[in-house]
Design a protein around this motif. Structure first.
Motif, PDB file in Angstrom:
ATOM      1  N   GLY A   1     -30.692 -13.126 -15.005  1.00  0.00           N
ATOM      2  CA  GLY A   1     -30.294 -14.609 -14.958  1.00  0.00           C
ATOM      3  C   GLY A   1     -31.691 -15.054 -14.438  1.00  0.00           C
ATOM      4  O   GLY A   1     -32.912 -14.563 -14.482  1.00  0.00           O
ATOM      5  N   ASP A   2     -31.572 -16.371 -14.066  1.00  0.00           N
ATOM      6  CA  ASP A   2     -32.823 -16.984 -13.621  1.00  0.00           C
ATOM      7  C   ASP A   2     -33.329 -16.374 -12.151  1.00  0.00           C
ATOM      8  O   ASP A   2     -34.561 -16.492 -12.159  1.00  0.00           O
ATOM      9  N   ASP A   3     -32.538 -16.069 -11.558  1.00  0.00           N
ATOM     10  CA  ASP A   3     -33.008 -15.310 -10.253  1.00  0.00           C
ATOM     11  C   ASP A   3     -33.380 -14.042 -10.396  1.00  0.00           C
ATOM     12  O   ASP A   3     -33.272 -13.280  -9.442  1.00  0.00           O
ATOM     13  N   ALA A   4     -33.672 -13.307 -11.632  1.00  0.00           N
ATOM     14  CA  ALA A   4     -33.682 -12.031 -11.818  1.00  0.00           C
ATOM     15  C   ALA A   4     -34.651 -11.295 -10.905  1.00  0.00           C
ATOM     16  O   ALA A   4     -34.144 -10.031 -10.184  1.00  0.00           O
ATOM     17  N   GLY A   5     -35.600 -11.641 -10.439  1.00  0.00           N
ATOM     18  CA  GLY A   5     -36.659 -11.109  -9.523  1.00  0.00           C
ATOM     19  C   GLY A   5     -35.934 -10.833  -8.146  1.00  0.00           C
ATOM     20  O   GLY A   5     -36.245  -9.695  -7.557  1.00  0.00           O
TER      21      GLY A   5
ATOM     22  N   ALA B   1     -35.102  -7.367  -6.596  1.00  0.00           N
ATOM     23  CA  ALA B   1     -35.555  -6.967  -5.174  1.00  0.00           C
ATOM     24  C   ALA B   1     -34.710  -6.618  -4.214  1.00  0.00           C
ATOM     25  O   ALA B   1     -34.883  -5.765  -3.522  1.00  0.00           O
ATOM     26  N   LEU B   2     -33.603  -7.379  -4.255  1.00  0.00           N
ATOM     27  CA  LEU B   2     -32.457  -7.320  -3.195  1.00  0.00           C
ATOM     28  C   LEU B   2     -32.109  -5.776  -3.381  1.00  0.00           C
ATOM     29  O   LEU B   2     -31.558  -5.020  -2.300  1.00  0.00           O
ATOM     30  N   TRP B   3     -31.610  -5.655  -4.735  1.00  0.00           N
ATOM     31  CA  TRP B   3     -31.024  -4.325  -4.962  1.00  0.00           C
ATOM     32  C   TRP B   3     -31.753  -2.985  -4.512  1.00  0.00           C
ATOM     33  O   TRP B   3     -31.325  -2.098  -3.922  1.00  0.00           O
ATOM     34  N   LYS B   4     -33.003  -3.128  -4.867  1.00  0.00           N
ATOM     35  CA  LYS B   4     -34.025  -2.210  -4.542  1.00  0.00           C
ATOM     36  C   LYS B   4     -33.813  -2.089  -2.992  1.00  0.00           C
ATOM     37  O   LYS B   4     -33.956  -0.825  -2.604  1.00  0.00           O
ATOM     38  N   ARG B   5     -34.007  -3.122  -2.048  1.00  0.00           N
ATOM     39  CA  ARG B   5     -34.317  -2.771  -0.815  1.00  0.00           C
ATOM     40  C   ARG B   5     -32.878  -1.945  -0.470  1.00  0.00           C
ATOM     41  O   ARG B   5     -32.927  -1.338   0.546  1.00  0.00           O
ATOM     42  N   ARG B   6     -31.789  -2.650  -0.934  1.00  0.00           N
ATOM     43  CA  ARG B   6     -30.439  -1.786  -0.326  1.00  0.00           C
ATOM     44  C   ARG B   6     -30.388  -0.571  -0.692  1.00  0.00           C
ATOM     45  O   ARG B   6     -29.964   0.377   0.162  1.00  0.00           O
ATOM     46  N   GLY B   7     -30.829  -0.372  -1.976  1.00  0.00           N
ATOM     47  CA  GLY B   7     -30.740   1.213  -2.312  1.00  0.00           C
ATOM     48  C   GLY B   7     -31.601   2.121  -1.386  1.00  0.00           C
ATOM     49  O   GLY B   7     -31.264   3.200  -1.255  1.00  0.00           O
TER      50      GLY B   7
END
Length: 74
Positions: A46-50, A54-60
């Protein structure tokens, strides 16, 4: 050799689905799991893909670190 590496990679990805609790949440329904993963992929495109990635990476990373810390504390 490539087949073994691919198989290992797919098994690891399946382990992440299990580790995230998605199998239990979906009551082991593959259609539900697939739909959820398709939804995640759509959000990541989507539009805010980056921001989403980034959020998913931090959580992971936090989850992996917390798991590692818990293992070390034992």
């Amino acid at each position: 050799m490539q087949r073994r590496e691919r198989t290992r990679h797919l098994i690891e990805l399946g382990g992440l689905v299990q580790k995230a609790g998605l199998v239990e949440l979906a009551v082991d329904d593959r259609a539900t799991l697939y739909g959820a993963l398709l939804d995640l992929a759509g959000r990541a495109r989507g539009d805010d893909a980056g921001d989403v990635l980034a959020l998913w990476k931090r959580r992971g990373k936090r989850a992996f670190d917390a798991e590692s810390d818990a293992k070390e504390a034992r």
